[in-house]
Design an enzyme around this catalytic site. Structure first.
Site: not given
Ligand code: NHO
Length: 363
Positions: A15-16, A119, A149, A222, A226
């Site tokens: 997603g990100v 994180k 965060v 989570d 943060k």
């Molecule tokens: P996905 O959609 O699961 O994608 C992860 C990708 O990483 C996939 O392509 C997977 O194949 C790849 N991958 C995993 N392990 C791998 C490895 N060892 N080697 C190569 N590739 C690998 O995850 P997202 O949603 O895209 O998130 C990506 C990062 O952004 C994560 O660290 C997540 O914690 C961080 N993040 C996401 C959000 C969000 O809204 N989606 C936020 C912050 C950080 O502020 C947001 C938040 O905290 C959301 C939270 N759940 C809340 O507040 O409710």
């Protein structure tokens, strides 16, 4: 002189990662700009790269990756590959992988800068935190993690500015989880009744706000991660996200059920627990919210439920918004407040792309 070139490696295209790539494409085609060259992109299953570092087309990278027959390089090989690039390199980690996080000290020590919303590196052991920042300090490579965060909200950069300009942060308080924000804004709204707790959890999952297994949001970890990051930036050497009190909203009896689906099926039987907490707050004319706080003077960090007056900014939050209040000497009794969307691909990627722009201008 020729435009500066910077090689970029992207690990993670979920997603990100996908949102980041579309922002990167817009950035790379804007003029005048440094030449941003996508040299490596990988998910956990596939990779795309050229041995001669010729650039991968950013706009079609996700599709090309899906059709690629290459496996990802071992992480130490990714570092070797980037360290040998013809110009400076930046590793963008869009995974939530602990293994990738543990690679940062090595990458930084070899001159590769890091930009990430992950994180894990900054909220794991305090030793990993120290290794990361000492590797960066000695090599001059940069490390930025704004989106770890509050997604794209300027939380980390603001805290750093407060500290580095000599203000004294006394307290940080807020709602740090988009999922928890949504759940309590709908379960215990400032006006009207709100739904049943289990129904709101199901609804949040259906809307895509929760992790695949909602327990990963409800256990408070989570938010604890943060808070660990912010506490460390405020100068507290917090050992880990489990070294302070964190309230879990998972009923004891459901901690060990096998799947997220089974958890959701059984949750209605426990609705009364949160109903009681909500009623107790209502008796005082208040609403309940899931918050985190850092008291710098007493060095105390905690995460859990608290009651707020209906007129309090934390009570009045909408949707899945985050709110973060910084109490400091300079700001006195009116805190500096940051509020807005705290979850979602596009806003999280904005923090990553913004960090990349800073790094590119500094290396
Ligand atoms: P996905 O959609 O699961 O994608 C992860 C990708 O990483 C996939 O392509 C997977 O194949 C790849 N991958 C995993 N392990 C791998 C490895 N060892 N080697 C190569 N590739 C690998 O995850 P997202 O949603 O895209 O998130 C990506 C990062 O952004 C994560 O660290 C997540 O914690 C961080 N993040 C996401 C959000 C969000 O809204 N989606 C936020 C912050 C950080 O502020 C947001 C938040 O905290 C959301 C939270 N759940 C809340 O507040 O409710």
């Amino acid at each position: 002189s020729a435009a500066k070139q910077v090689y970029i490696a992207v690990i993670g295209a979920g997603g990100v990662g996908k949102s980041f790539l579309s922002q990167l494409q817009a950035l790379a085609t804007r003029k005048p700009s440094p030449q941003l060259k996508l040299a490596y992109i990988a998910t956990s299953r596939k990779a795309l790269f050229n041995d001669d570092y010729s650039a991968i087309d950013i706009g079609s990278a996700v599709d090309s990756l899906a059709g690629s027959s290459k496996s990802p390089l071992a992480l130490s090989q990714v570092v070797d590959y980037l360290a040998a690039a013809p110009a400076k390199a930046v590793l963008v980690d869009n995974t939530s992988s602990q293994d990738v996080a543990e690679l940062y000290p090595l990458a930084l020590s070899r001159g590769i800068s890091i930009v990430t919303p992950n994180k894990k590196a900054f909220s794991g052991s305090y030793k990993l935190w120290q290794d990361i920042f000492s590797a960066a300090a000695s090599s001059g490579a940069k490390v930025y993690h704004e989106s770890s965060v509050g997604a794209g909200l300027p939380v980390i950069s603001t805290l750093k500015d407060l500290v580095e300009t000599g203000d004294k942060v006394t307290k940080v308080e807020g709602v740090f989880s988009g999922t928890m924000s949504f759940l309590f804004n709908s379960f215990a709204p400032t006006e009207g009744q709100g739904g049943k707790w289990s129904a709101e959890v199901k609804n949040a999952k259906a809307l895509g706000y929760t992790e695949p297994d909602p327990r990963d949001d409800l256990n408070g970890l989570d938010v604890a991660r943060k808070l660990t990051i912010l506490a460390r930036l405020a100068g507290l050497p917090v050992e880990s996200p489990t070294s302070f009190p964190v309230q879990s909203l998972i009923p004891k009896e459901l901690e060990s059920v096998a799947s997220g689906d089974e958890f959701l099926e059984k949750l209605p039987a426990f609705d009364q627990q949160l109903e009681d907490i909500k009623a107790e707050a209502e008796k005082e004319g208040k609403v309940v919210r899931f918050v985190g706080s850092i008291d710098v003077a007493t060095k105390s960090v905690k995460v859990g439920l608290e009651k707020f007056d209906r007129s309090h900014p934390i009570a009045a939050l909408k949707g899945s918004d985050n709110i973060i209040s910084f109490y400091t000497e300079r700001y006195g009794s009116n805190p500096l407040i940051i509020q807005g969307a705290g979850a979602g691909g596009d806003v999280t990627a904005m923090g990553v792309t913004g960090d990349l722009i800073k790094v590119v201008s500094q290396i």
